[in-house]
Design a protein around this motif. Sequence first.
Motif, PDB file in Angstrom:
ATOM      1  N   ASN A   1       0.807  -1.219   0.000  1.00 50.37           N
ATOM      2  CA  ASN A   1       0.000   0.000   0.000  1.00 50.37           C
ATOM      3  C   ASN A   1       0.841   1.270   0.000  1.00 50.37           C
ATOM      4  O   ASN A   1       0.303   2.362  -0.134  1.00 50.37           O
TER       5      ASN A   1
ATOM      6  N   CYS B   1      -8.643   0.211  -1.504  1.00 55.34           N
ATOM      7  CA  CYS B   1      -9.853   0.857  -0.994  1.00 55.34           C
ATOM      8  C   CYS B   1     -10.856   1.110  -2.113  1.00 55.34           C
ATOM      9  O   CYS B   1     -12.054   1.194  -1.863  1.00 55.34           O
ATOM     10  N   ALA B   2     -10.366   1.264  -3.331  1.00 56.46           N
ATOM     11  CA  ALA B   2     -11.227   1.552  -4.473  1.00 56.46           C
ATOM     12  C   ALA B   2     -11.462   0.277  -5.286  1.00 56.46           C
ATOM     13  O   ALA B   2     -10.510  -0.415  -5.664  1.00 56.46           O
ATOM     14  N   ILE B   3     -12.711  -0.024  -5.543  1.00 53.16           N
ATOM     15  CA  ILE B   3     -13.069  -1.180  -6.370  1.00 53.16           C
ATOM     16  C   ILE B   3     -12.313  -1.136  -7.697  1.00 53.16           C
ATOM     17  O   ILE B   3     -11.785  -2.151  -8.164  1.00 53.16           O
ATOM     18  N   THR B   4     -12.273   0.044  -8.294  1.00 61.20           N
ATOM     19  CA  THR B   4     -11.616   0.194  -9.595  1.00 61.20           C
ATOM     20  C   THR B   4     -10.147  -0.209  -9.536  1.00 61.20           C
ATOM     21  O   THR B   4      -9.633  -0.840 -10.462  1.00 61.20           O
ATOM     22  N   ASP B   5      -9.461   0.127  -8.446  1.00 67.17           N
ATOM     23  CA  ASP B   5      -8.051  -0.262  -8.294  1.00 67.17           C
ATOM     24  C   ASP B   5      -7.911  -1.767  -8.107  1.00 67.17           C
ATOM     25  O   ASP B   5      -7.030  -2.401  -8.696  1.00 67.17           O
TER      26      ASP B   5
ATOM     27  N   TYR C   1     -10.186   1.900   4.363  1.00 65.22           N
ATOM     28  CA  TYR C   1     -10.221   3.255   4.926  1.00 65.22           C
ATOM     29  C   TYR C   1     -11.375   3.411   5.919  1.00 65.22           C
ATOM     30  O   TYR C   1     -11.171   3.812   7.059  1.00 65.22           O
ATOM     31  N   TYR C   2     -12.574   3.105   5.485  1.00 66.68           N
ATOM     32  CA  TYR C   2     -13.738   3.280   6.359  1.00 66.68           C
ATOM     33  C   TYR C   2     -13.794   2.155   7.385  1.00 66.68           C
ATOM     34  O   TYR C   2     -13.644   0.989   7.027  1.00 66.68           O
TER      35      TYR C   2
ATOM     36  N   GLY D   1     -13.019  14.396   0.228  1.00 69.69           N
ATOM     37  CA  GLY D   1     -12.683  14.028   1.599  1.00 69.69           C
ATOM     38  C   GLY D   1     -13.308  12.680   1.936  1.00 69.69           C
ATOM     39  O   GLY D   1     -13.692  11.917   1.045  1.00 69.69           O
ATOM     40  N   THR D   2     -13.415  12.418   3.236  1.00 67.86           N
ATOM     41  CA  THR D   2     -14.038  11.172   3.683  1.00 67.86           C
ATOM     42  C   THR D   2     -15.476  11.085   3.174  1.00 67.86           C
ATOM     43  O   THR D   2     -15.902  10.046   2.658  1.00 67.86           O
ATOM     44  N   THR D   3     -16.224  12.184   3.302  1.00 67.14           N
ATOM     45  CA  THR D   3     -17.620  12.201   2.850  1.00 67.14           C
ATOM     46  C   THR D   3     -17.711  12.104   1.327  1.00 67.14           C
ATOM     47  O   THR D   3     -18.683  11.591   0.790  1.00 67.14           O
ATOM     48  N   GLY D   4     -16.696  12.571   0.641  1.00 67.87           N
ATOM     49  CA  GLY D   4     -16.654  12.502  -0.821  1.00 67.87           C
ATOM     50  C   GLY D   4     -16.160  11.157  -1.334  1.00 67.87           C
ATOM     51  O   GLY D   4     -15.941  10.995  -2.533  1.00 67.87           O
ATOM     52  N   GLU D   5     -15.987  10.197  -0.417  1.00 63.23           N
ATOM     53  CA  GLU D   5     -15.580   8.832  -0.785  1.00 63.23           C
ATOM     54  C   GLU D   5     -14.244   8.800  -1.536  1.00 63.23           C
ATOM     55  O   GLU D   5     -14.007   7.923  -2.374  1.00 63.23           O
ATOM     56  N   ALA D   6     -13.359   9.747  -1.212  1.00 59.75           N
ATOM     57  CA  ALA D   6     -12.106   9.889  -1.964  1.00 59.75           C
ATOM     58  C   ALA D   6     -11.352   8.579  -2.124  1.00 59.75           C
ATOM     59  O   ALA D   6     -10.931   8.225  -3.226  1.00 59.75           O
ATOM     60  N   ASN D   7     -11.197   7.861  -0.995  1.00 60.38           N
ATOM     61  CA  ASN D   7     -10.371   6.657  -1.070  1.00 60.38           C
ATOM     62  C   ASN D   7     -11.057   5.514  -1.798  1.00 60.38           C
ATOM     63  O   ASN D   7     -10.443   4.477  -2.036  1.00 60.38           O
ATOM     64  N   SER D   8     -12.312   5.702  -2.138  1.00 61.57           N
ATOM     65  CA  SER D   8     -13.019   4.691  -2.935  1.00 61.57           C
ATOM     66  C   SER D   8     -12.826   4.917  -4.432  1.00 61.57           C
ATOM     67  O   SER D   8     -13.372   4.174  -5.241  1.00 61.57           O
ATOM     68  N   PHE D   9     -12.069   5.953  -4.778  1.00 59.30           N
ATOM     69  CA  PHE D   9     -11.785   6.233  -6.190  1.00 59.30           C
ATOM     70  C   PHE D   9     -10.296   6.050  -6.478  1.00 59.30           C
ATOM     71  O   PHE D   9      -9.447   6.342  -5.631  1.00 59.30           O
ATOM     72  N   SER D  10     -10.008   5.605  -7.697  1.00 58.90           N
ATOM     73  CA  SER D  10      -8.625   5.484  -8.165  1.00 58.90           C
ATOM     74  C   SER D  10      -7.986   6.859  -8.263  1.00 58.90           C
ATOM     75  O   SER D  10      -8.679   7.872  -8.352  1.00 58.90           O
ATOM     76  N   LEU D  11      -6.680   6.858  -8.327  1.00 58.39           N
ATOM     77  CA  LEU D  11      -5.954   8.109  -8.511  1.00 58.39           C
ATOM     78  C   LEU D  11      -6.410   8.807  -9.794  1.00 58.39           C
ATOM     79  O   LEU D  11      -6.599  10.029  -9.820  1.00 58.39           O
TER      80      LEU D  11
ATOM     81  N   GLU E   1      -9.276   8.559 -11.276  1.00 58.90           N
ATOM     82  CA  GLU E   1     -10.628   9.096 -11.082  1.00 58.90           C
ATOM     83  C   GLU E   1     -10.584  10.366 -10.236  1.00 58.90           C
ATOM     84  O   GLU E   1     -11.309  11.335 -10.511  1.00 58.90           O
TER      85      GLU E   1
ATOM     86  N   CYS F   1      -1.846   6.360   0.966  1.00 57.44           N
ATOM     87  CA  CYS F   1      -0.896   5.497   1.686  1.00 57.44           C
ATOM     88  C   CYS F   1       0.484   5.548   1.034  1.00 57.44           C
ATOM     89  O   CYS F   1       1.486   5.318   1.694  1.00 57.44           O
TER      90      CYS F   1
ATOM     91  N   ARG G   1     -20.349   4.061  -3.553  1.00 59.57           N
ATOM     92  CA  ARG G   1     -19.480   2.903  -3.730  1.00 59.57           C
ATOM     93  C   ARG G   1     -19.425   2.040  -2.469  1.00 59.57           C
ATOM     94  O   ARG G   1     -19.238   2.569  -1.372  1.00 59.57           O
TER      95      ARG G   1
END
Lengths: 307, 307
Positions: A54, A85-89, A112-113, B48-58, B60, B85, B278
Amino acid sequence: MMKNALFGGVNAAILTPQKDDLSPNIPMLVRHAQWLLANGCDGLGLLGTTGEANSFSLSERTAIIEGVVAAGVPAAKLMPGTGACAITDAVDLTRKAAEAGCRGVLMLPPFYYKGVSDDGLFAFFSEVVQRLGTDKTKIYLYHFPQQSAVPFSLALIERLLKAYPTVIKGVKDSSAQWANMKAMIDAFARDGFEVYSGSDEFVLDILKSGGAGCITAASNINSSVGAKVVQTWTTPEAEGWQKILTATRKATTIFPPISCLKAIMAHHTGTPSWTNLRPPHTRLSAEQTQKLLAALGETGLTLPKAA
Amino acid sequence: MMKNALFGGVNAAILTPQKDDLSPNIPMLVRHAQWLLANGCDGLGLLGTTGEANSFSLSERTAIIEGVVAAGVPAAKLMPGTGACAITDAVDLTRKAAEAGCRGVLMLPPFYYKGVSDDGLFAFFSEVVQRLGTDKTKIYLYHFPQQSAVPFSLALIERLLKAYPTVIKGVKDSSAQWANMKAMIDAFARDGFEVYSGSDEFVLDILKSGGAGCITAASNINSSVGAKVVQTWTTPEAEGWQKILTATRKATTIFPPISCLKAIMAHHTGTPSWTNLRPPHTRLSAEQTQKLLAALGETGLTLPKAA
């Protein structure tokens, strides 16, 4: 010991050597991989927690998998970590591992969550499996609550196995909780579900109980002894070898384990750049290294000749 | 209230709308951003956390930052989350944010490994700052121990401020611990260090104590009231507005907050796809949504007319 496990036996959670600019040193990684495969490792858990997965970008992780295979390490021996953390990754990296010829990948939950529901984790893995669209590459679940802080419950594993019986193939349990490993073997091993211990102290126990083997950090240095446990597990001789595994695990965790194992490899190979590692990890001091080497000296382990 | 803070006042930790395939819906995000800026938000904590940032690829995340700016949302109003990370990811995304014109970014610590040392975290941020090689884009530290499980100690912040006084510009404290926010203001605000509360219940307190403002999840729906607190904080009137902020925070956390806020936006705009999110997050059930809307109805909040 479970028969026909894809990665049955001893697997090292292989360290990732780095150049001075902290980019992956792939030739050095390949040399280490070949040394491990020549000295007791049945397979390699590439890019796991010990491999600082990571701490690398997706593109760096892809380059590591492809680079190692291109250099001749057999893809069939590799179980790369592709969790994210991201499905896409997770999907992207698993596809890259599959294209490189890997038969299985080790997948962390999205980490993360915290405090997320089993429904949410099930939805995450469902989405990953469906996007992959094939059962050719098997998914091993990576249970490591101390680091991920997102555990896999038995109920979740059961649900995933029911929904995707040809994809979900096993688990690496790094919880160091024997009762949890045993419960997973008892519940799922009869269906071919492969349980690997993430801790050296349970290798013999897991083989005796019908588990598949281990994927551990200390296998970077003690795999030749791990192989002895696998060869002798039905005999009393195994106990003595197991004691060495347990002792090396203990010695290599007196300081943070990645730092310890890299310091040992630097010492053993005479290559100072082995101690390079990405923050937030830090190098051992000279004094810590001395203490570590002294502790290792008391374990009874002899490292195989350096490559 | 601190004067001249770059993001002083009310900032929404803006939600990330998604298409049915869970890819970011950038036009919808832009509409929401403009609605927020027209209804009390001084700035936007994008990704941020509420924007689900870590659930998106770099890739994205990069597309989201660039897409929002290209559509006309002022880059100077955006504080994107660029923590990761991997040092390489944090540097890459911060550079993209800087190129897009953002004046500051919100940076999580590396959050996979737990129990890491302050030395290791200091080394991580040092490496990031040095690789960026400029103090044009300011770094705000993101303290959210409940999710990251990697806290920023006061000693670490002090050390970073001493080493990089023109780069380390503030903190978002989502710990919900007033004593910690107050301690950071007392220790560092005199040097221009901007402290933002991550929780609505402390907005008035933080303004009275010399903090910079807030960056909160509930600002996605209550920013017009947050703006009232900012306008009236020196008067008794502020207490009444603060009560509504606190009540909406409470109402939107009776179920997981991202799910709650997306359900409210779906209801308010009549756009069902607002509930897309997500995994590991999950949609509220119809029954949960009813309970949520009933709870929200009792807070005294009136949402501004939908865009």
